[in-house]
Motif scaffolding. Sequence first.
Motif, PDB file in Angstrom:
ATOM      1  N   GLN A  95      15.425  -8.441  47.053  1.00 17.32           N
ATOM      2  CA  GLN A  95      15.666  -9.361  47.958  1.00 17.32           C
ATOM      3  C   GLN A  95      14.645  -9.895  48.761  1.00 17.32           C
ATOM      4  O   GLN A  95      14.733 -11.378  49.168  1.00 17.32           O
ATOM      5  N   GLN A  96      13.557  -9.052  49.172  1.00 19.96           N
ATOM      6  CA  GLN A  96      12.367  -9.978  49.509  1.00 19.96           C
ATOM      7  C   GLN A  96      11.886 -10.762  48.663  1.00 19.96           C
ATOM      8  O   GLN A  96      11.203 -11.885  49.018  1.00 19.96           O
ATOM      9  N   THR A  97      11.556 -10.538  47.423  1.00 23.31           N
ATOM     10  CA  THR A  97      11.077 -11.303  46.400  1.00 23.31           C
ATOM     11  C   THR A  97      11.911 -12.564  46.264  1.00 23.31           C
ATOM     12  O   THR A  97      11.569 -13.813  46.257  1.00 23.31           O
ATOM     13  N   TYR A  98      13.102 -12.291  46.204  1.00 31.21           N
ATOM     14  CA  TYR A  98      14.057 -13.518  46.053  1.00 31.21           C
ATOM     15  C   TYR A  98      13.745 -14.575  47.510  1.00 31.21           C
ATOM     16  O   TYR A  98      13.792 -15.916  47.174  1.00 31.21           O
ATOM     17  N   GLN A  99      13.954 -14.029  48.400  1.00 33.40           N
ATOM     18  CA  GLN A  99      13.958 -14.646  49.642  1.00 33.40           C
ATOM     19  C   GLN A  99      12.140 -15.340  49.857  1.00 33.40           C
ATOM     20  O   GLN A  99      12.105 -16.528  50.266  1.00 33.40           O
ATOM     21  N   ASN A 100      11.508 -14.814  49.474  1.00 33.05           N
ATOM     22  CA  ASN A 100      10.070 -15.370  49.416  1.00 33.05           C
ATOM     23  C   ASN A 100       9.907 -16.171  48.414  1.00 33.05           C
ATOM     24  O   ASN A 100       9.270 -17.316  48.808  1.00 33.05           O
ATOM     25  N   LEU A 101      10.221 -16.201  47.234  1.00 33.43           N
ATOM     26  CA  LEU A 101      10.387 -17.288  46.265  1.00 33.43           C
ATOM     27  C   LEU A 101      11.254 -18.345  46.571  1.00 33.43           C
ATOM     28  O   LEU A 101      10.279 -19.784  46.637  1.00 33.43           O
ATOM     29  N   LYS A 102      12.113 -18.350  47.157  1.00 36.68           N
ATOM     30  CA  LYS A 102      12.978 -19.476  47.899  1.00 36.68           C
ATOM     31  C   LYS A 102      12.002 -20.228  48.942  1.00 36.68           C
ATOM     32  O   LYS A 102      11.952 -21.464  49.009  1.00 36.68           O
ATOM     33  N   GLU A 103      11.416 -19.522  49.906  1.00 37.03           N
ATOM     34  CA  GLU A 103      10.872 -19.922  50.856  1.00 37.03           C
ATOM     35  C   GLU A 103       9.268 -20.673  50.477  1.00 37.03           C
ATOM     36  O   GLU A 103       9.128 -21.848  50.914  1.00 37.03           O
ATOM     37  N   ILE A 104       8.787 -20.215  49.435  1.00 34.90           N
ATOM     38  CA  ILE A 104       7.481 -20.582  48.687  1.00 34.90           C
ATOM     39  C   ILE A 104       7.817 -22.142  48.414  1.00 34.90           C
ATOM     40  O   ILE A 104       7.389 -23.099  48.346  1.00 34.90           O
ATOM     41  N   GLY A 105       9.144 -22.055  47.584  1.00 36.90           N
ATOM     42  CA  GLY A 105       9.558 -23.468  47.076  1.00 36.90           C
ATOM     43  C   GLY A 105       8.799 -23.997  45.808  1.00 36.90           C
ATOM     44  O   GLY A 105       8.213 -25.113  45.811  1.00 36.90           O
ATOM     45  N   PHE A 106       8.791 -22.972  44.912  1.00 39.90           N
ATOM     46  CA  PHE A 106       8.116 -23.315  43.471  1.00 39.90           C
ATOM     47  C   PHE A 106       9.059 -24.477  42.983  1.00 39.90           C
ATOM     48  O   PHE A 106      10.080 -24.763  43.130  1.00 39.90           O
ATOM     49  N   SER A 107       8.339 -25.141  41.855  1.00 41.38           N
ATOM     50  CA  SER A 107       9.027 -26.249  41.357  1.00 41.38           C
ATOM     51  C   SER A 107       9.757 -25.585  39.980  1.00 41.38           C
ATOM     52  O   SER A 107      10.841 -26.204  39.877  1.00 41.38           O
ATOM     53  N   PHE A 108       9.548 -24.389  39.529  1.00 44.31           N
ATOM     54  CA  PHE A 108      10.510 -23.596  38.698  1.00 44.31           C
ATOM     55  C   PHE A 108       9.772 -22.444  38.561  1.00 44.31           C
ATOM     56  O   PHE A 108       8.691 -22.144  38.759  1.00 44.31           O
ATOM     57  N   LEU A 109      10.672 -21.505  37.993  1.00 50.85           N
ATOM     58  CA  LEU A 109      10.229 -20.163  37.684  1.00 50.85           C
ATOM     59  C   LEU A 109      10.426 -19.739  36.189  1.00 50.85           C
ATOM     60  O   LEU A 109      11.586 -19.902  35.728  1.00 50.85           O
ATOM     61  N   HIS A 110       9.367 -19.236  35.777  1.00 54.63           N
ATOM     62  CA  HIS A 110       9.373 -18.614  34.462  1.00 54.63           C
ATOM     63  C   HIS A 110      10.045 -16.807  34.771  1.00 54.63           C
ATOM     64  O   HIS A 110       9.279 -16.132  35.290  1.00 54.63           O
ATOM     65  N   VAL A 111      11.172 -16.440  34.107  1.00 56.40           N
ATOM     66  CA  VAL A 111      11.516 -15.205  34.736  1.00 56.40           C
ATOM     67  C   VAL A 111      11.611 -14.155  33.549  1.00 56.40           C
ATOM     68  O   VAL A 111      12.161 -14.783  32.461  1.00 56.40           O
ATOM     69  N   PHE A 112      11.078 -13.068  33.884  1.00 55.75           N
ATOM     70  CA  PHE A 112      11.085 -11.925  32.700  1.00 55.75           C
ATOM     71  C   PHE A 112      11.473 -10.780  33.247  1.00 55.75           C
ATOM     72  O   PHE A 112      11.004 -10.303  34.487  1.00 55.75           O
ATOM     73  N   PRO A 113      12.511 -10.231  32.793  1.00 54.21           N
ATOM     74  CA  PRO A 113      12.554  -8.651  32.982  1.00 54.21           C
ATOM     75  C   PRO A 113      11.522  -7.747  32.648  1.00 54.21           C
ATOM     76  O   PRO A 113      11.110  -8.032  31.472  1.00 54.21           O
ATOM     77  N   TYR A 114      11.362  -6.748  33.613  1.00 52.08           N
ATOM     78  CA  TYR A 114      10.212  -5.802  33.118  1.00 52.08           C
ATOM     79  C   TYR A 114      10.521  -5.137  31.842  1.00 52.08           C
ATOM     80  O   TYR A 114      11.492  -4.674  31.800  1.00 52.08           O
ATOM     81  N   SER A 115       9.710  -5.088  31.010  1.00 49.35           N
ATOM     82  CA  SER A 115       9.693  -4.325  29.759  1.00 49.35           C
ATOM     83  C   SER A 115       8.486  -3.545  29.522  1.00 49.35           C
ATOM     84  O   SER A 115       7.330  -3.805  29.504  1.00 49.35           O
ATOM     85  N   LYS A 116       8.749  -2.117  29.398  1.00 48.74           N
ATOM     86  CA  LYS A 116       7.845  -1.274  29.262  1.00 48.74           C
ATOM     87  C   LYS A 116       6.811  -1.603  28.246  1.00 48.74           C
ATOM     88  O   LYS A 116       7.167  -1.720  27.044  1.00 48.74           O
ATOM     89  N   ARG A 117       5.452  -1.094  28.718  1.00 49.06           N
ATOM     90  CA  ARG A 117       4.481  -1.266  27.158  1.00 49.06           C
ATOM     91  C   ARG A 117       3.708   0.185  27.369  1.00 49.06           C
ATOM     92  O   ARG A 117       2.931   0.394  28.333  1.00 49.06           O
ATOM     93  N   SER A 118       4.010   1.077  26.404  1.00 46.47           N
ATOM     94  CA  SER A 118       3.250   2.440  26.686  1.00 46.47           C
ATOM     95  C   SER A 118       1.790   2.237  26.329  1.00 46.47           C
ATOM     96  O   SER A 118       1.077   1.485  25.922  1.00 46.47           O
ATOM     97  N   GLY A 119       1.209   3.024  27.174  1.00 45.44           N
ATOM     98  CA  GLY A 119      -0.255   3.068  27.249  1.00 45.44           C
ATOM     99  C   GLY A 119      -0.983   2.358  28.543  1.00 45.44           C
ATOM    100  O   GLY A 119      -1.984   2.465  29.049  1.00 45.44           O
TER     101      GLY A 119
END
Length: 428
Positions: free
Chosen positions: A309-333
């Motif tokens: 929720q902090q991330t969401y609110q801060n992204l909204k406040e900063i007001g980017f022109s758009f977001l590239h959104v990625f779900p975290y995916s583990k990388r071994s190592g």
Amino acid sequence: MKYKILTLGCKVNSYESQYYEEQFEKNGFIKANAKEISDIYIINTCTVTNTAASKSRQKIHLARKENPNAIVVAIGCYIQFIDKKKRQELNVDLVIGAKDKSKLVDIVMDYIQNHNPHSVLDIEEFNEFESMPIKEFESKKRAFLKIQDGCNQYCSYCAIPYARGHERCLKKEDVIEIARQLSLSHHDEIVLTGIHTGRYADGNTNLAKLLKLLLEHTDPSIHYRISSIEITEVSDELLMLMKKNPRICHHLHIPIQAACDKTLERMNRPYTIDEFKERINTIRTMIDDISISTDVITGFVQESEEEFQQTYQNLKEIGFSFLHVFPYSKRSGTEASKMDGEIDGITKKNRVNQLLKLSSELRRKDMERFDTLEVLIENHKENVYMGYSNQYHMVHIYSSKNLSGRIKVRWNEIKDNIYIVKEGSICD
């Protein structure tokens, strides 16, 4: 002989695959279409996540299955990242890591004639930038120019420093010459790209000084764009150059990855949210018509609902022109792969959807700021001409007259986050 290139991963990989294609064509090889059986398969691999690594192995398997007698070459990040034993277990004829990519065709031709193998060098041995100049991006007005490779940042979730090595850059004289060649091939816009483009350095020449040299030594019609840059790399010198020279597009893609200090600390990102916001405010104060987009990873290890929720609110406040959104995916190592507290898939998917909805709202809000647009026409279908504005928003222009190059227009409506420009709205 026919060849086929299968590319996974980032835009830098796509750039490198374009270079491989150009070199194969230059040496008399024929590109196989998607349905054809090929004599040579080049798998340009990715290792950014476990999923990307799995897809790289899958592409290798499919190539071997399609033609058991073909020469199969695995090249790039996944090959560099895995150990010697795992490389030997792959059913391939040649392996090439992060070094000697520019010699790919020579290595393949040597293998055809002499069956000589190729060794993957240790990442610590990479000191020089490997130039991979591309003369022409077929049927495209926008060209890419790779000026940098490698990364020294070591974010906890990322395998790239281990797969591409330390930062290294193309000599400024070579950058200028390649840009000149691209302009001769009728490219109107050049995108400077790399793994850490903002850390470009050749002696005393940083990214801002390099751009100044490019502006001075290429045709006045050529515009420049920066593919991606970290917030810590956006210098006042660069901003002043962007402000003064309209040939540098007023769009920056600045990855934030998370907008919560606790998450950023686990990610090993080199800034706090307050520092990021302060710098964004400075950028906008200096260049009021700039658009700033970003990358966000959601569902990172231990990301609580409060952190999200902090991330969401801060992204909204900063007001980017758009977001590239990625779900975290583990990388071994990586360091993050050793942390406890992985987030379940349903939660990740829900958070991705929330951020994508926010991105759509932010994009429309940013698009509505501009009355007139400067657009590079890139292609068309019948009477609809398509391109991107300087701020990197998609534009569709309806015109019975032929359009080309860079033009100014007034938009009539925004539909599905695309500017719609009707007949008669082109500025003189």
